[in-house]
Scaffold this active site. Structure first.
Site, PDB file in Angstrom:
ATOM      1  N   LYS A  15      -3.468  -2.180  14.642  1.00  0.00           N
ATOM      2  CA  LYS A  15      -3.669  -3.082  15.770  1.00  0.00           C
ATOM      3  C   LYS A  15      -3.223  -4.511  15.444  1.00  0.00           C
ATOM      4  O   LYS A  15      -2.609  -5.173  16.285  1.00  0.00           O
ATOM      5  CB  LYS A  15      -5.157  -3.057  16.160  1.00  0.00           C
ATOM      6  CG  LYS A  15      -5.464  -3.707  17.475  1.00  0.00           C
ATOM      7  CD  LYS A  15      -6.810  -3.207  18.014  1.00  0.00           C
ATOM      8  CE  LYS A  15      -7.966  -3.488  17.074  1.00  0.00           C
ATOM      9  NZ  LYS A  15      -8.501  -4.849  17.209  1.00  0.00           N
ATOM     10  N   ARG A  90     -16.200  -5.233  22.992  1.00  0.00           N
ATOM     11  CA  ARG A  90     -16.433  -3.968  22.291  1.00  0.00           C
ATOM     12  C   ARG A  90     -17.373  -3.071  23.074  1.00  0.00           C
ATOM     13  O   ARG A  90     -17.485  -1.883  22.752  1.00  0.00           O
ATOM     14  CB  ARG A  90     -17.057  -4.227  20.916  1.00  0.00           C
ATOM     15  CG  ARG A  90     -16.095  -4.959  20.039  1.00  0.00           C
ATOM     16  CD  ARG A  90     -16.344  -4.735  18.589  1.00  0.00           C
ATOM     17  NE  ARG A  90     -15.286  -5.392  17.845  1.00  0.00           N
ATOM     18  CZ  ARG A  90     -14.945  -5.095  16.627  1.00  0.00           C
ATOM     19  NH1 ARG A  90     -15.577  -4.145  15.988  1.00  0.00           N
ATOM     20  NH2 ARG A  90     -13.978  -5.734  16.038  1.00  0.00           N
ATOM     21  N   ARG A 129      -5.924   3.166   0.221  1.00  0.00           N
ATOM     22  CA  ARG A 129      -5.583   1.814  -0.214  1.00  0.00           C
ATOM     23  C   ARG A 129      -6.156   1.465  -1.578  1.00  0.00           C
ATOM     24  O   ARG A 129      -7.326   1.676  -1.845  1.00  0.00           O
ATOM     25  CB  ARG A 129      -6.118   0.811   0.817  1.00  0.00           C
ATOM     26  CG  ARG A 129      -5.019   0.375   1.732  1.00  0.00           C
ATOM     27  CD  ARG A 129      -5.181  -0.917   2.432  1.00  0.00           C
ATOM     28  NE  ARG A 129      -6.405  -1.188   3.117  1.00  0.00           N
ATOM     29  CZ  ARG A 129      -6.456  -1.648   4.374  1.00  0.00           C
ATOM     30  NH1 ARG A 129      -5.341  -1.846   5.050  1.00  0.00           N
ATOM     31  NH2 ARG A 129      -7.603  -1.927   4.933  1.00  0.00           N
ATOM     32  N   ARG A 162     -11.444  -0.967  -3.175  1.00  0.00           N
ATOM     33  CA  ARG A 162     -12.514  -1.811  -2.647  1.00  0.00           C
ATOM     34  C   ARG A 162     -13.520  -0.915  -1.934  1.00  0.00           C
ATOM     35  O   ARG A 162     -13.155   0.137  -1.406  1.00  0.00           O
ATOM     36  CB  ARG A 162     -11.950  -2.829  -1.633  1.00  0.00           C
ATOM     37  CG  ARG A 162     -10.957  -3.820  -2.206  1.00  0.00           C
ATOM     38  CD  ARG A 162     -10.586  -4.854  -1.168  1.00  0.00           C
ATOM     39  NE  ARG A 162     -10.461  -4.216   0.152  1.00  0.00           N
ATOM     40  CZ  ARG A 162     -10.698  -4.809   1.308  1.00  0.00           C
ATOM     41  NH1 ARG A 162     -11.067  -6.071   1.353  1.00  0.00           N
ATOM     42  NH2 ARG A 162     -10.548  -4.174   2.443  1.00  0.00           N
ATOM     43  N   ARG A 173     -16.887   3.639   9.367  1.00  0.00           N
ATOM     44  CA  ARG A 173     -16.327   2.571  10.211  1.00  0.00           C
ATOM     45  C   ARG A 173     -15.624   3.144  11.431  1.00  0.00           C
ATOM     46  O   ARG A 173     -15.763   2.654  12.543  1.00  0.00           O
ATOM     47  CB  ARG A 173     -15.305   1.749   9.418  1.00  0.00           C
ATOM     48  CG  ARG A 173     -15.875   0.513   8.783  1.00  0.00           C
ATOM     49  CD  ARG A 173     -14.857  -0.143   7.883  1.00  0.00           C
ATOM     50  NE  ARG A 173     -13.733  -0.718   8.591  1.00  0.00           N
ATOM     51  CZ  ARG A 173     -12.508  -0.885   8.060  1.00  0.00           C
ATOM     52  NH1 ARG A 173     -12.257  -0.483   6.834  1.00  0.00           N
ATOM     53  NH2 ARG A 173     -11.570  -1.450   8.755  1.00  0.00           N
TER      54      ARG A 173
END
Ligand code: ZN
Length: 216
Positions: A15, A90, A129, A162, A173
């Site tokens: 996004k 949201r 990642r 992380r 999430r």
């Protein structure tokens, strides 16, 4: 008349990248609620300080504080032609508040591009990642792997994952996003302004589809 775009999409769908493309092509400013919070807090504005008191208590910042920040941002001259809103709304309650706010600017939500991808694709993108311990360089197991596993190509430092990039965090999430925004998606779909964009395509193709929706 001003044009207002609400850009929606789950974490990992790209996004942020697409928001930059839209902003550049349309000339509309990219108004990200996350950036607004950070700027207001950094500059210790009245609203930023107020938001901070809630955050310090571990509470959600009330909608009226967020709306006030957005109102102030949209009042600036660069938003005369409209804006690309990112990160807000949201929820349906926030969408209703936004409608009232945009009416103050003689505007309404004109387009709601919703970039989507299968949950498995999002999980793969985000959880692969790895970050360099020294400089924060970012690699991806599949899309941008380091030459040697676990070692930064640029400075030889160790790579680590992380907490935000660990699979269990990523899955939570994404699920929180999908659950929270499902009623919002339905709300905009009912109004006939929602356009689904396939976010699993190459970045250029996603951009082209987005701009087509916006008539660019
Ligand atoms: Zn590095």
């Amino acid at each position: 008349m001003a044009t207002f775009i609400v850009l929606l999409g789950p974490p990992g769908v790209g996004k942020g990248t697409q928001a930059e493309v839209i902003a550049e092509t349309t000339g509309l400013p990219h108004v990200s609620s996350g950036d607004l919070f950070r700027e207001n807090i950094k500059n210790a504005t009245e609203l930023g300080t107020l938001a901070q008191t809630y955050m310090n208590k571990g509470e959600l910042v009330p909608d009226d504080v967020t709306i006030a920040m957005i109102r102030e941002r949209l009042s600036k001259p660069d938003c005369k032609e409209g804006a690309l809103l990112d990160g807000y709304p949201r929820t349906v309650v926030q969408a209703e508040a936004l409608e009232k706010l945009l009416a103050e600017f003689d505007g309404k939500v004109d387009y709601v591009p919703y970039i989507t991808a299968a949950e498995a694709t999002l999980i793969e993108r985000l959880s692969g990642r790895w970050t360099c311990k020294a400089e924060g360089h970012i690699f991806h197991e599949k899309y941008n792997p380091p030459k040697l596993a676990g070692i930064c190509d640029l400075d030889g430092s160790e790579l680590y994952q992380r907490d935000d990039d660990k699979a269990e965090t990523v899955i939570r999430r994404i699920q929180v996003y999908l659950t929270l925004t499902a009623p919002l998606i339905a709300y905009y779909r009912e109004r006939g302004i929602l356009s689904e964009i396939n976010g699993a395509q190459p970045i250029d193709k996603v951009s082209a589809d987005l701009l087509a929706v916006l008539g660019k």
